[in-house]
Design a protein around this motif. Sequence first.
Motif, PDB file in Angstrom:
ATOM      1  N   GLY A  53       7.789   1.248   6.825  1.00  0.00           N
ATOM      2  CA  GLY A  53       8.425   2.110   5.838  1.00  0.00           C
ATOM      3  C   GLY A  53       7.506   2.395   4.661  1.00  0.00           C
ATOM      4  O   GLY A  53       6.488   1.714   4.467  1.00  0.00           O
ATOM      5  N   SER A  54       7.868   3.391   3.886  1.00  0.00           N
ATOM      6  CA  SER A  54       7.097   3.751   2.709  1.00  0.00           C
ATOM      7  C   SER A  54       8.057   4.194   1.599  1.00  0.00           C
ATOM      8  O   SER A  54       9.024   4.914   1.854  1.00  0.00           O
ATOM      9  CB  SER A  54       6.123   4.895   3.023  1.00  0.00           C
ATOM     10  N   ILE A  55       7.750   3.748   0.386  1.00  0.00           N
ATOM     11  CA  ILE A  55       8.500   4.233  -0.775  1.00  0.00           C
ATOM     12  C   ILE A  55       7.758   5.398  -1.421  1.00  0.00           C
ATOM     13  O   ILE A  55       8.345   6.171  -2.169  1.00  0.00           O
ATOM     14  CB  ILE A  55       8.727   3.074  -1.773  1.00  0.00           C
ATOM     15  N   LYS A  56       6.475   5.528  -1.118  1.00  0.00           N
ATOM     16  CA  LYS A  56       5.715   6.715  -1.520  1.00  0.00           C
ATOM     17  C   LYS A  56       6.054   7.874  -0.600  1.00  0.00           C
ATOM     18  O   LYS A  56       6.330   7.663   0.582  1.00  0.00           O
ATOM     19  CB  LYS A  56       4.211   6.454  -1.416  1.00  0.00           C
ATOM     20  N   GLU A  68       0.078  -7.005  -6.663  1.00  0.00           N
ATOM     21  CA  GLU A  68       1.142  -7.484  -5.790  1.00  0.00           C
ATOM     22  C   GLU A  68       2.441  -6.798  -6.193  1.00  0.00           C
ATOM     23  O   GLU A  68       2.531  -6.147  -7.238  1.00  0.00           O
ATOM     24  CB  GLU A  68       1.287  -8.996  -5.884  1.00  0.00           C
ATOM     25  N   VAL A  69       3.465  -6.941  -5.354  1.00  0.00           N
ATOM     26  CA  VAL A  69       4.753  -6.305  -5.631  1.00  0.00           C
ATOM     27  C   VAL A  69       5.379  -6.929  -6.872  1.00  0.00           C
ATOM     28  O   VAL A  69       5.414  -8.157  -7.025  1.00  0.00           O
ATOM     29  CB  VAL A  69       5.700  -6.454  -4.430  1.00  0.00           C
ATOM     30  N   ASP A  70       5.840  -6.067  -7.779  1.00  0.00           N
ATOM     31  CA  ASP A  70       6.530  -6.537  -8.979  1.00  0.00           C
ATOM     32  C   ASP A  70       7.960  -6.912  -8.594  1.00  0.00           C
ATOM     33  O   ASP A  70       8.779  -6.049  -8.276  1.00  0.00           O
ATOM     34  CB  ASP A  70       6.540  -5.433 -10.033  1.00  0.00           C
ATOM     35  N   GLU A 101       0.818  -1.216   0.000  1.00  0.00           N
ATOM     36  CA  GLU A 101       0.000   0.000   0.000  1.00  0.00           C
ATOM     37  C   GLU A 101       0.849   1.263   0.000  1.00  0.00           C
ATOM     38  O   GLU A 101       0.353   2.348  -0.349  1.00  0.00           O
ATOM     39  CB  GLU A 101      -0.932  -0.002   1.217  1.00  0.00           C
ATOM     40  N   THR A 102       2.107   1.152   0.420  1.00  0.00           N
ATOM     41  CA  THR A 102       2.996   2.327   0.454  1.00  0.00           C
ATOM     42  C   THR A 102       4.051   2.252  -0.642  1.00  0.00           C
ATOM     43  O   THR A 102       5.088   2.916  -0.565  1.00  0.00           O
ATOM     44  CB  THR A 102       3.682   2.424   1.826  1.00  0.00           C
ATOM     45  N   ILE A 103       3.768   1.445  -1.666  1.00  0.00           N
ATOM     46  CA  ILE A 103       4.670   1.320  -2.808  1.00  0.00           C
ATOM     47  C   ILE A 103       3.979   1.908  -4.034  1.00  0.00           C
ATOM     48  O   ILE A 103       2.783   1.644  -4.256  1.00  0.00           O
ATOM     49  CB  ILE A 103       5.033  -0.162  -3.064  1.00  0.00           C
ATOM     50  N   PRO A 104       4.646   2.729  -4.848  1.00  0.00           N
ATOM     51  CA  PRO A 104       4.015   3.327  -6.032  1.00  0.00           C
ATOM     52  C   PRO A 104       3.424   2.273  -6.969  1.00  0.00           C
ATOM     53  O   PRO A 104       3.934   1.154  -7.074  1.00  0.00           O
ATOM     54  CB  PRO A 104       5.176   4.078  -6.697  1.00  0.00           C
ATOM     55  N   LYS A 105       2.327   2.640  -7.659  1.00  0.00           N
ATOM     56  CA  LYS A 105       1.618   1.703  -8.530  1.00  0.00           C
ATOM     57  C   LYS A 105       2.508   1.140  -9.631  1.00  0.00           C
ATOM     58  O   LYS A 105       2.332  -0.008 -10.053  1.00  0.00           O
ATOM     59  CB  LYS A 105       0.393   2.382  -9.148  1.00  0.00           C
ATOM     60  N   GLU A 106       3.442   1.959 -10.098  1.00  0.00           N
ATOM     61  CA  GLU A 106       4.307   1.490 -11.186  1.00  0.00           C
ATOM     62  C   GLU A 106       5.243   0.366 -10.748  1.00  0.00           C
ATOM     63  O   GLU A 106       5.875  -0.292 -11.583  1.00  0.00           O
ATOM     64  CB  GLU A 106       5.122   2.643 -11.779  1.00  0.00           C
ATOM     65  N   SER A 107       5.330   0.137  -9.434  1.00  0.00           N
ATOM     66  CA  SER A 107       6.157  -0.956  -8.915  1.00  0.00           C
ATOM     67  C   SER A 107       5.318  -2.155  -8.486  1.00  0.00           C
ATOM     68  O   SER A 107       5.812  -3.060  -7.829  1.00  0.00           O
ATOM     69  CB  SER A 107       7.007  -0.463  -7.729  1.00  0.00           C
TER      70      SER A 107
END
Length: 335
Positions: free
Chosen positions: A328-331, A295-297, A278-284
Amino acid sequence: QEEQAEDEEEEEDEDEEEDASDEKGEEDGEAPAGEAEEQEAGDDQPQQEEAQETEPEAPQPKYVGEPRKGGLLTSPPTQREKEILKLKKKIREIELLEQKEAEGTTIAANQRAKMDKKDSLQEELRTWEEAMEDYMSLEVGEVKEFNTPLHGVKVKLLSREHPLLLHAALMNPPVYPCDFKDIKTKHKQGSKVNVRVLRDNERVTTMSLEEEENRVPEIEGVLGEYEEAKQEDDRLLEELINLGKWTSDWTEGTVSSVQHFGVFVWIWGYREILVRKETIPKESLTWNAEIKENEVDRKKFRPGEKIKVQLKYLEATYDGKYPARVTGSIKDQNV
Protein backbone atom coordinates in the motif's frame (compact mmCIF):
# COMPACT_ATOMS: atom_id res chain seq x y z
CA GLN A 1 -82.46 28.28 60.42
CA GLU A 2 -84.47 25.31 59.22
CA GLU A 3 -82.38 25.22 55.98
CA GLN A 4 -79.11 25.41 58.00
CA ALA A 5 -80.30 22.51 60.15
CA GLU A 6 -81.12 20.45 57.09
CA ASP A 7 -77.62 21.12 55.60
CA GLU A 8 -75.94 20.04 58.83
CA GLU A 9 -78.01 16.85 58.88
CA GLU A 10 -76.97 16.06 55.25
CA GLU A 11 -73.24 16.57 56.09
CA GLU A 12 -73.60 14.26 59.09
CA ASP A 13 -75.27 11.62 56.87
CA GLU A 14 -72.37 11.83 54.31
CA ASP A 15 -69.77 11.43 57.10
CA GLU A 16 -71.60 8.40 58.43
CA GLU A 17 -71.67 6.85 54.91
CA GLU A 18 -67.87 7.38 54.47
CA ASP A 19 -67.20 5.84 57.90
CA ALA A 20 -69.41 2.88 57.04
CA SER A 21 -67.62 2.46 53.69
CA ASP A 22 -64.19 2.46 55.40
CA GLU A 23 -65.38 -0.09 57.95
CA LYS A 24 -66.74 -2.32 55.18
CA GLY A 25 -63.42 -2.09 53.28
CA GLU A 26 -61.51 -3.13 56.37
CA GLU A 27 -63.88 -6.04 56.93
CA ASP A 28 -63.42 -7.14 53.28
CA GLY A 29 -59.61 -7.01 53.68
CA GLU A 30 -59.14 -3.71 51.83
CA ALA A 31 -56.87 -1.15 53.45
CA PRO A 32 -57.68 2.55 53.46
CA ALA A 33 -56.27 4.55 50.56
CA GLY A 34 -53.10 5.74 52.35
CA GLU A 35 -52.40 2.35 53.84
CA ALA A 36 -53.10 0.65 50.48
CA GLU A 37 -50.45 2.80 48.74
CA GLU A 38 -47.91 1.95 51.45
CA GLN A 39 -48.81 -1.73 51.15
CA GLU A 40 -48.40 -1.67 47.35
CA ALA A 41 -45.00 0.01 47.71
CA GLY A 42 -44.03 -2.66 50.22
CA ASP A 43 -45.22 -5.44 47.91
CA ASP A 44 -43.16 -4.02 45.00
CA GLN A 45 -39.93 -3.98 47.01
CA PRO A 46 -39.47 -7.76 47.31
CA GLN A 47 -40.27 -8.11 43.60
CA GLN A 48 -37.60 -5.55 42.72
CA GLU A 49 -35.08 -7.27 44.97
CA GLU A 50 -35.99 -10.62 43.44
CA ALA A 51 -35.54 -9.19 39.93
CA GLN A 52 -32.10 -7.89 40.89
CA GLU A 53 -31.08 -11.28 42.23
CA THR A 54 -32.18 -13.09 39.05
CA GLU A 55 -29.20 -13.76 36.78
CA PRO A 56 -29.44 -12.50 33.16
CA GLU A 57 -30.19 -15.16 30.60
CA ALA A 58 -27.20 -16.38 28.58
CA PRO A 59 -27.24 -15.22 24.93
CA GLN A 60 -28.58 -17.78 22.50
CA PRO A 61 -25.91 -19.34 20.23
CA LYS A 62 -25.94 -18.10 16.65
CA TYR A 63 -25.87 -21.60 15.19
CA VAL A 64 -27.76 -24.51 16.73
CA GLY A 65 -28.35 -28.07 15.62
CA GLU A 66 -27.82 -31.70 16.44
CA PRO A 67 -24.35 -33.06 17.30
CA ARG A 68 -22.66 -35.23 14.66
CA LYS A 69 -20.91 -38.44 15.56
CA GLY A 70 -17.33 -38.27 14.34
CA GLY A 71 -17.25 -34.46 14.22
CA LEU A 72 -17.02 -32.11 11.26
CA LEU A 73 -15.74 -34.75 8.84
CA THR A 74 -17.05 -38.29 8.63
CA SER A 75 -15.17 -39.00 5.40
CA PRO A 76 -12.85 -39.89 3.77
CA PRO A 77 -12.19 -43.15 5.67
CA THR A 78 -8.95 -43.23 7.63
CA GLN A 79 -6.22 -45.85 7.15
CA ARG A 80 -7.50 -47.62 10.28
CA GLU A 81 -11.06 -47.73 8.95
CA LYS A 82 -9.87 -49.00 5.57
CA GLU A 83 -7.89 -51.82 7.20
CA ILE A 84 -10.85 -52.79 9.40
CA LEU A 85 -13.15 -52.96 6.36
CA LYS A 86 -10.65 -55.13 4.42
CA LEU A 87 -10.14 -57.53 7.34
CA LYS A 88 -13.85 -57.90 7.98
CA LYS A 89 -14.40 -58.71 4.31
CA LYS A 90 -11.73 -61.44 4.39
CA ILE A 91 -13.20 -62.94 7.56
CA ARG A 92 -16.71 -62.98 6.03
CA GLU A 93 -15.35 -64.82 3.00
CA ILE A 94 -13.74 -67.45 5.27
CA GLU A 95 -16.98 -67.87 7.22
CA LEU A 96 -18.82 -68.51 3.94
CA LEU A 97 -16.28 -71.22 3.08
CA GLU A 98 -16.73 -72.75 6.53
CA GLN A 99 -20.51 -72.81 5.98
CA LYS A 100 -20.13 -74.52 2.59
CA GLU A 101 -17.80 -77.11 4.09
CA ALA A 102 -20.32 -77.79 6.87
CA GLU A 103 -22.96 -78.35 4.18
CA GLY A 104 -20.75 -80.98 2.48
CA THR A 105 -18.97 -78.94 -0.20
CA THR A 106 -15.40 -80.00 -0.96
CA ILE A 107 -12.93 -77.21 -0.19
CA ALA A 108 -10.00 -76.65 -2.60
CA ALA A 109 -6.44 -76.47 -1.32
CA ASN A 110 -6.14 -72.72 -1.93
CA GLN A 111 -9.43 -72.16 -0.10
CA ARG A 112 -8.15 -74.26 2.81
CA ALA A 113 -5.03 -72.10 3.00
CA LYS A 114 -7.29 -69.05 3.12
CA MET A 115 -9.37 -70.57 5.93
CA ASP A 116 -6.25 -71.33 7.96
CA LYS A 117 -5.56 -67.58 8.22
CA LYS A 118 -8.78 -66.85 10.12
CA ASP A 119 -7.20 -66.69 13.59
CA SER A 120 -4.41 -64.36 12.50
CA LEU A 121 -6.90 -62.14 10.63
CA GLN A 122 -9.12 -61.89 13.71
CA GLU A 123 -6.12 -60.94 15.85
CA GLU A 124 -5.10 -58.27 13.34
CA LEU A 125 -8.68 -56.96 13.32
CA ARG A 126 -8.67 -56.62 17.11
CA THR A 127 -5.39 -54.70 16.91
CA TRP A 128 -6.76 -52.20 14.39
CA GLU A 129 -10.03 -51.79 16.30
CA GLU A 130 -8.13 -50.93 19.48
CA ALA A 131 -5.78 -48.52 17.69
CA MET A 132 -6.17 -44.76 18.32
CA GLU A 133 -7.11 -42.59 15.36
CA ASP A 134 -5.14 -39.39 14.70
CA TYR A 135 -8.37 -37.41 14.99
CA MET A 136 -8.94 -38.88 18.44
CA SER A 137 -5.59 -37.98 20.02
CA LEU A 138 -3.87 -34.67 20.82
CA GLU A 139 -0.45 -33.70 19.48
CA VAL A 140 1.75 -30.72 20.30
CA GLY A 141 2.42 -28.35 17.41
CA GLU A 142 4.02 -24.95 16.83
CA VAL A 143 2.33 -21.93 15.25
CA LYS A 144 4.41 -20.99 12.22
CA GLU A 145 2.47 -18.28 10.38
CA PHE A 146 -0.86 -16.52 9.92
CA ASN A 147 -3.07 -17.14 6.91
CA THR A 148 -3.82 -14.33 4.47
CA PRO A 149 -6.55 -13.17 4.52
CA LEU A 150 -6.56 -13.83 8.26
CA HIS A 151 -8.80 -16.81 9.01
CA GLY A 152 -6.42 -19.11 10.88
CA VAL A 153 -2.82 -20.14 11.54
CA LYS A 154 -0.44 -22.75 10.11
CA VAL A 155 0.70 -25.33 12.70
CA LYS A 156 3.78 -27.55 12.25
CA LEU A 157 3.62 -31.06 13.75
CA LEU A 158 6.53 -33.46 14.11
CA SER A 159 4.39 -36.19 12.54
CA ARG A 160 3.68 -34.18 9.36
CA GLU A 161 6.00 -32.87 6.66
CA HIS A 162 4.04 -29.69 5.97
CA PRO A 163 2.19 -27.30 8.33
CA LEU A 164 -1.56 -27.87 8.72
CA LEU A 165 -4.31 -25.25 8.99
CA LEU A 166 -5.87 -24.40 12.33
CA HIS A 167 -8.95 -22.55 11.06
CA ALA A 168 -10.62 -19.95 13.24
CA ALA A 169 -13.82 -22.03 13.16
CA LEU A 170 -11.89 -24.99 14.61
CA MET A 171 -10.41 -23.07 17.53
CA ASN A 172 -11.87 -23.64 20.97
CA PRO A 173 -14.13 -21.75 21.11
CA PRO A 174 -14.55 -20.79 17.44
CA VAL A 175 -13.41 -17.26 16.56
CA TYR A 176 -16.14 -15.48 14.59
CA PRO A 177 -15.24 -13.10 11.74
CA CYS A 178 -16.33 -10.10 13.84
CA ASP A 179 -13.53 -11.01 16.28
CA PHE A 180 -10.96 -12.17 13.70
CA LYS A 181 -8.16 -10.10 15.25
CA ASP A 182 -8.33 -12.39 18.31
CA ILE A 183 -6.67 -15.07 16.17
CA LYS A 184 -3.35 -13.25 16.52
CA THR A 185 -3.65 -12.86 20.28
CA LYS A 186 -4.81 -16.44 20.93
CA HIS A 187 -2.15 -18.10 18.80
CA LYS A 188 1.06 -16.09 18.47
CA GLN A 189 3.80 -17.12 16.07
CA GLY A 190 6.18 -19.55 17.73
CA SER A 191 3.72 -20.56 20.46
CA LYS A 192 2.92 -24.20 21.25
CA VAL A 193 -0.58 -25.56 20.80
CA ASN A 194 -2.28 -28.92 21.42
CA VAL A 195 -4.24 -30.03 18.37
CA ARG A 196 -5.98 -32.99 16.77
CA VAL A 197 -5.54 -33.78 13.09
CA LEU A 198 -8.82 -34.00 11.15
CA ARG A 199 -9.62 -36.83 8.75
CA ASP A 200 -8.56 -34.80 5.70
CA ASN A 201 -4.98 -34.54 7.07
CA GLU A 202 -5.05 -30.87 6.07
CA ARG A 203 -6.64 -29.21 9.10
CA VAL A 204 -6.29 -29.43 12.87
CA THR A 205 -8.48 -28.36 15.78
CA THR A 206 -7.89 -27.46 19.42
CA MET A 207 -11.24 -29.03 20.40
CA SER A 208 -11.63 -32.47 21.89
CA LEU A 209 -13.53 -34.94 19.71
CA GLU A 210 -16.60 -34.59 21.94
CA GLU A 211 -16.48 -30.79 21.74
CA GLU A 212 -16.11 -30.93 17.97
CA GLU A 213 -19.07 -33.31 17.66
CA ASN A 214 -21.27 -31.01 19.76
CA ARG A 215 -20.17 -27.84 17.93
CA VAL A 216 -20.54 -29.07 14.34
CA PRO A 217 -23.46 -26.69 13.50
CA GLU A 218 -21.47 -23.73 14.85
CA ILE A 219 -18.25 -24.80 13.12
CA GLU A 220 -20.01 -25.11 9.77
CA GLY A 221 -21.72 -21.74 10.25
CA VAL A 222 -18.47 -19.93 11.05
CA LEU A 223 -16.67 -21.69 8.18
CA GLY A 224 -19.39 -20.39 5.86
CA GLU A 225 -18.95 -16.80 7.06
CA TYR A 226 -15.19 -16.89 6.47
CA GLU A 227 -15.64 -18.54 3.08
CA GLU A 228 -17.97 -15.76 1.98
CA ALA A 229 -15.40 -13.16 3.06
CA LYS A 230 -12.61 -15.06 1.31
CA GLN A 231 -14.53 -15.14 -1.96
CA GLU A 232 -14.84 -11.35 -1.85
CA ASP A 233 -11.11 -11.05 -1.05
CA ASP A 234 -10.28 -13.35 -3.98
CA ARG A 235 -12.37 -11.17 -6.31
CA LEU A 236 -10.66 -7.95 -5.23
CA LEU A 237 -7.23 -9.57 -5.40
CA GLU A 238 -7.83 -10.82 -8.94
CA GLU A 239 -8.86 -7.32 -10.02
CA LEU A 240 -5.67 -5.90 -8.51
CA ILE A 241 -3.47 -8.55 -10.18
CA ASN A 242 -5.08 -7.86 -13.56
CA LEU A 243 -4.56 -4.11 -13.10
CA GLY A 244 -0.80 -4.60 -12.90
CA LYS A 245 -0.07 -1.18 -11.38
CA TRP A 246 -1.01 1.14 -8.55
CA THR A 247 -4.73 1.76 -8.18
CA SER A 248 -5.91 5.25 -9.05
CA ASP A 249 -8.67 5.14 -6.46
CA TRP A 250 -8.16 5.03 -2.69
CA THR A 251 -9.14 2.15 -0.42
CA GLU A 252 -10.15 2.75 3.17
CA GLY A 253 -8.19 0.72 5.68
CA THR A 254 -7.69 0.44 9.43
CA VAL A 255 -4.30 0.85 11.08
CA SER A 256 -3.24 -2.44 12.64
CA SER A 257 0.15 -1.50 14.11
CA VAL A 258 2.93 1.06 13.61
CA GLN A 259 6.59 0.09 13.19
CA HIS A 260 9.65 2.22 12.50
CA PHE A 261 9.80 0.87 8.92
CA GLY A 262 6.11 1.23 8.06
CA VAL A 263 2.46 0.92 8.98
CA PHE A 264 0.45 -2.29 8.89
CA VAL A 265 -3.10 -1.75 7.63
CA TRP A 266 -6.20 -3.97 7.43
CA ILE A 267 -7.95 -3.80 4.06
CA TRP A 268 -10.88 -5.68 2.52
CA GLY A 269 -11.87 -6.79 5.99
CA TYR A 270 -9.31 -9.49 6.83
CA ARG A 271 -6.16 -8.80 4.76
CA GLU A 272 -3.20 -7.11 6.46
CA ILE A 273 -0.76 -5.19 4.26
CA LEU A 274 2.40 -3.19 4.89
CA VAL A 275 2.67 0.45 3.89
CA ARG A 276 6.43 0.98 3.87
CA LYS A 277 7.88 4.29 5.01
CA GLU A 278 9.09 4.98 1.46
CA THR A 279 5.43 5.37 0.44
CA ILE A 280 4.52 7.59 3.39
CA PRO A 281 4.68 11.42 3.06
CA LYS A 282 7.71 13.09 4.70
CA GLU A 283 5.52 15.05 7.09
CA SER A 284 4.49 11.72 8.64
CA LEU A 285 8.10 10.68 9.26
CA THR A 286 10.53 11.69 11.98
CA TRP A 287 14.33 11.64 12.21
CA ASN A 288 15.87 8.91 14.36
CA ALA A 289 19.34 10.03 15.46
CA GLU A 290 20.34 6.55 16.66
CA ILE A 291 19.87 4.79 13.34
CA LYS A 292 20.49 8.03 11.39
CA GLU A 293 17.46 7.74 9.15
CA ASN A 294 13.80 8.66 9.01
CA GLU A 295 11.23 6.42 10.63
CA VAL A 296 7.44 6.47 10.90
CA ASP A 297 6.16 9.11 13.30
CA ARG A 298 4.04 7.08 15.74
CA LYS A 299 2.13 10.21 16.70
CA LYS A 300 0.73 10.39 13.17
CA PHE A 301 -0.77 6.89 13.10
CA ARG A 302 -2.68 5.05 15.81
CA PRO A 303 -4.05 1.48 15.79
CA GLY A 304 -7.74 1.48 14.93
CA GLU A 305 -7.50 4.73 12.96
CA LYS A 306 -9.05 4.85 9.48
CA ILE A 307 -6.74 5.86 6.62
CA LYS A 308 -6.86 5.90 2.80
CA VAL A 309 -4.31 3.90 0.79
CA GLN A 310 -3.55 3.09 -2.82
CA LEU A 311 -2.83 -0.58 -3.58
CA LYS A 312 -0.53 -2.61 -5.82
CA TYR A 313 0.09 -6.33 -6.28
CA LEU A 314 3.73 -7.40 -6.10
CA GLU A 315 4.98 -10.70 -7.52
CA ALA A 316 7.19 -12.96 -5.41
CA THR A 317 10.91 -12.22 -5.64
CA TYR A 318 13.14 -14.68 -7.50
CA ASP A 319 15.29 -15.32 -4.43
CA GLY A 320 12.20 -16.29 -2.44
CA LYS A 321 12.87 -13.61 0.16
CA TYR A 322 9.50 -11.99 -0.36
CA PRO A 323 6.31 -13.88 -1.32
CA ALA A 324 3.66 -12.47 -3.62
CA ARG A 325 1.75 -9.81 -1.71
CA VAL A 326 -0.35 -6.66 -1.76
CA THR A 327 1.37 -3.45 -0.72
CA GLY A 328 0.00 0.00 0.00
CA SER A 329 0.91 3.65 -0.31
CA ILE A 330 -0.26 6.79 1.45
CA LYS A 331 1.49 8.89 -1.19
CA ASP A 332 -0.35 9.41 -4.46
CA GLN A 333 1.54 7.14 -6.87
CA ASN A 334 -0.22 8.47 -9.94
CA VAL A 335 1.00 12.08 -9.95
